[in-house]
Enzyme design. Structure first.
Site, PDB file in Angstrom:
ATOM      1  N   GLY A  97      -1.266  34.808 -17.123  1.00  0.00           N
ATOM      2  CA  GLY A  97       0.215  36.041 -16.461  1.00  0.00           C
ATOM      3  C   GLY A  97      -0.398  37.958 -17.020  1.00  0.00           C
TER       4      GLY A  97
ATOM      5  N   CYS B 177      -6.515  31.000 -17.874  1.00  0.00           N
ATOM      6  CA  CYS B 177      -6.641  32.232 -18.533  1.00  0.00           C
ATOM      7  C   CYS B 177      -5.466  33.074 -19.777  1.00  0.00           C
ATOM      8  CB  CYS B 177      -6.559  33.475 -17.320  1.00  0.00           C
ATOM      9  SG  CYS B 177      -6.018  35.468 -18.054  1.00  0.00           S
ATOM     10  N   TYR B 178      -3.923  33.400 -19.215  1.00  0.00           N
ATOM     11  CA  TYR B 178      -3.433  33.480 -20.139  1.00  0.00           C
ATOM     12  C   TYR B 178      -2.415  31.813 -21.002  1.00  0.00           C
ATOM     13  CZ  TYR B 178       0.972  34.667 -22.762  1.00  0.00           C
ATOM     14  OH  TYR B 178       2.214  35.413 -23.320  1.00  0.00           O
TER      15      TYR B 178
ATOM     16  N   HIS C 116     -10.514  32.417 -13.618  1.00  0.00           N
ATOM     17  CA  HIS C 116      -9.369  31.613 -12.849  1.00  0.00           C
ATOM     18  C   HIS C 116     -10.061  30.386 -11.603  1.00  0.00           C
ATOM     19  CE1 HIS C 116      -6.356  34.391 -13.793  1.00  0.00           C
ATOM     20  NE2 HIS C 116      -7.325  35.184 -14.318  1.00  0.00           N
TER      21      HIS C 116
ATOM     22  N   GLU D  29      -8.343  29.395  -9.311  1.00  0.00           N
ATOM     23  CA  GLU D  29      -7.387  29.037  -8.242  1.00  0.00           C
ATOM     24  C   GLU D  29      -8.040  30.283  -7.392  1.00  0.00           C
ATOM     25  OE1 GLU D  29      -6.414  29.984 -10.988  1.00  0.00           O
ATOM     26  OE2 GLU D  29      -5.715  31.749 -10.902  1.00  0.00           O
TER      27      GLU D  29
ATOM     28  N   ASP E 278       4.072  33.343  10.510  1.00  0.00           N
ATOM     29  CA  ASP E 278       4.858  32.720  10.043  1.00  0.00           C
ATOM     30  C   ASP E 278       6.644  32.390  10.387  1.00  0.00           C
ATOM     31  OD1 ASP E 278       3.158  32.937   7.704  1.00  0.00           O
ATOM     32  OD2 ASP E 278       4.039  35.212   7.222  1.00  0.00           O
TER      33      ASP E 278
ATOM     34  N   LYS F  47      -0.422  31.483   3.434  1.00  0.00           N
ATOM     35  CA  LYS F  47      -0.316  31.748   4.686  1.00  0.00           C
ATOM     36  C   LYS F  47      -1.559  30.745   5.862  1.00  0.00           C
ATOM     37  CE  LYS F  47       0.344  35.042   6.915  1.00  0.00           C
ATOM     38  NZ  LYS F  47       1.171  35.614   7.228  1.00  0.00           N
TER      39      LYS F  47
END
Ligand code: XMP
Length: 515
Positions: free
Chosen positions: A61, A88-89, A175, A177, A233, A371
């Site tokens: 965050g 992280c946060y 991170h 991710e 999309d 996506k």
């Protein structure tokens, strides 16, 4: 979720503290075959316990834990006996909540860093002892809570990974991710499978069943208008909604005058035999006149969002009674438009432009997907590869590629140069290798010489990126011959242009589009 498709027993909850990357965490967990859901960071331990978590992830965050009003978590979640991973946060929160200390400013790190694992634990099982990771933080842990070990370090961060294996609490400063942490997925797999003990019972087939059930439940016998742009999309959305509610669906394709060369004809042709009810509306004059003289990117986006809704409302009146509007909003559109805690990057037309008193109820089944997940849903639904693998095209179209004020000559520069770029990329066989490529016209002019005369004309900027998730991206390494051919053709064939540049910026810090 219907009774026939219960949420898998193995579920992981991502507590969201306003990270740009929260949904990316959930999606990376889903990639491991584990159901993951985002919940607000302030959820109570009791509410969380009722949802039966096998694992909890505390997201990153933008805040600093000791700031006034910094997002906090219920300390009770650490007493549930469930494994927790802080990112992280989330690491700072875990450290400060469990009796350690976090310090600001000293170990700032942004970008790639080399990390070494010093102490073995289930979190790093099978990972190389040195690996690169993506850092983006100002604060860092200063003193660890009792029971915690330092598991990994980088040059600038002594506590790059920490853990209390007895309580199954782990936290990483980097991170895992993002794609720029190449071993990140393996680390998350270690957490959800190795530490939490989750199996592999979530896939895109479950998503499709879930989404169809939800659409049917939300819509009942109501009629739905679907905004179809011809992009991936909205095509996937239309196919999904069509499967769910058949003839209750009508698709509307709006030509806002900001489409690529030949696009309107192509979209109409692509859906001609699909069985979908498709209405095409030419609203180009209306959009372009509202945009005349506007140069602020956010205002342009808001105008486009607003005009879309006006056109839909108008079409609704003409076609009869529609209670619902289906939109192909996907997660990056939502997160980059800013949320209660996340910072606003840009208002995606289908999020930031919506007026408060919208006459429609929104149906947005793809809202939590990225996506590439949407593409997998498209494949699951049997859509043709040419549709599923189309490069993305933003709802505001070429408006965000004519930087600053949109004038007819600069719009034409972007349209013609984009066509040249697309032709050359296809000719070089690179269209599947590069996630997105387009041209931009900047609102500056430079001096050139054409024949024997001085020119004072616009530059065209070529943007081509590789990315999996569109949240982070790198400039594509186009072969030099291809770049040179594109540049030569653009400067020779597009009136009003005397220079062609290549954008070498990554995202972050740049975004993919220029506005
Ligand atoms: P950025 O520029 O935010 O783009 O790095 C990430 C991806 O989103 C697309 N994009 C949009 N798509 N409506 C959309 O449907 C929008 O307003 C919008 N703005 C950006 C962009 O083309 C890229 O694929």
């Amino acid at each position: 979720m219907s009774a026939s498709q219960p949420i898998p027993a193995d579920r992981v909850f991502v507590l969201d503290f306003g990270a740009q990357y929260s949904q990316l965490i959930a999606r990376k967990v889903r990639e491991q075959g584990v159901y993951a859901e985002i919940v607000p960071g302030e959820i109570s331990a009791e509410q969380l316990a009722q949802r039966g978590p096998r694992g909890i992830i505390l997201s990153g965050g933008p805040a600093s834990v000791y700031e006034d009003g910094a997002p906090d978590c219920d300390p009770g979640i650490f007493a549930l006996g469930v494994p927790v991973l802080g990112i992280c946060y989330g690491l700072h929160l875990m450290v400060s909540r469990l009796g350690g200390e976090v310090a600001g400013g000293q170990g700032r790190e942004y970008g790639s860093a080399d990390l070494s694992w010093n102490v073995a634990s289930p979190l790093s099982a099978g990972l190389p002892s040195s690996m690169s990771c993506w850092m983006s933080h100002g604060d860092a842990a200063k003193r660890l809570p009792d029971g915690f070990l330092r598991l990994a370090t980088t040059d600038n961060c002594a506590e790059a990974a920490i853990g209390d294996p007895a309580r199954r609490f782990y936290a990483v400063q980097f991170h895992p991710e993002v794609t720029h942490t190449p071993q990140g997925s393996a680390l998350l797999a270690n957490f959800v499978h190795g530490v939490c003990g989750c199996g592999n019972d979530w896939n895109m087939g479950s998503f499709v069943t879930h989404a169809i059930d939800n659409i049917r439940e939300q819509v009942g016998a109501g009629r739905v208008l679907c905004a179809l742009s011809g992009g991936v999309d909205s095509a996937v959305l239309a196919a999904l909604a069509h499967r769910a509610i058949g003839d209750q669906l009508t698709c509307v394709f709006v030509d806002h005058g900001l489409l690529r060369a030949d696009e309107a004809e192509q979209v109409k042709a692509a859906f001609a035999d699909s069985g979908l009810k498709l209405v095409a509306v030419d609203a180009s004059e209306r959009f372009l006149s509202k945009l005349a003289g506007v140069d602020d990117p956010e205002r342009k986006r808001r105008i486009i969002g607003h005009e879309f809704i006006e056109v839909f409302t108008h079409t609704q009146r003409e076609l009869g009674d529609f209670e619902f509007l289906a939109q192909g909003t996907i997660y990056p559109d939502v997160i980059e438009s800013g949320g209660p805690k996340a910072a606003k990057i840009k208002s995606h037309h289908n999020v930031g432009g919506l007026p408060e008193k919208l006459g429609f109820k929104l149906v947005e089944p793809l809202r939590w997907l990225f996506k590439d997940e949407v593409r997998r849903v498209g494949e699951e639904l049997g859509l043709p590869a040419s549709m599923v693998w189309r490069q993305p095209f933003p709802g505001p179209g070429l408006a965000v590629r004519v930087v600053g004020e949109i004038t007819p000559d600069r719009l034409e520069i972007v349209r013609l140069s984009d066509k040249i770029l697309r032709d050359e990329i296809a000719l070089a066989g690179l269209d599947r290798a590069i996630a997105q490529y387009f041209t931009v016209c900047a609102p500056v002019r430079s001096v050139g010489v054409m024949g024997d005369a001085r020119s004072y004309l616009y530059p065209v900027i070529v943007r081509a990126v590789t990315t999996d998730d569109f949240m982070t991206a790198r400039p594509a390494r186009l072969p030099h011959e291809v770049m040179e051919k594109i540049a030569t053709r653009v400067v020779n064939e597009v009136p009003g242009v005397n220079r062609c540049l290549y954008d070498l910026s990554s995202k972050p810090p740049a975004t993919i589009e220029w506005e």
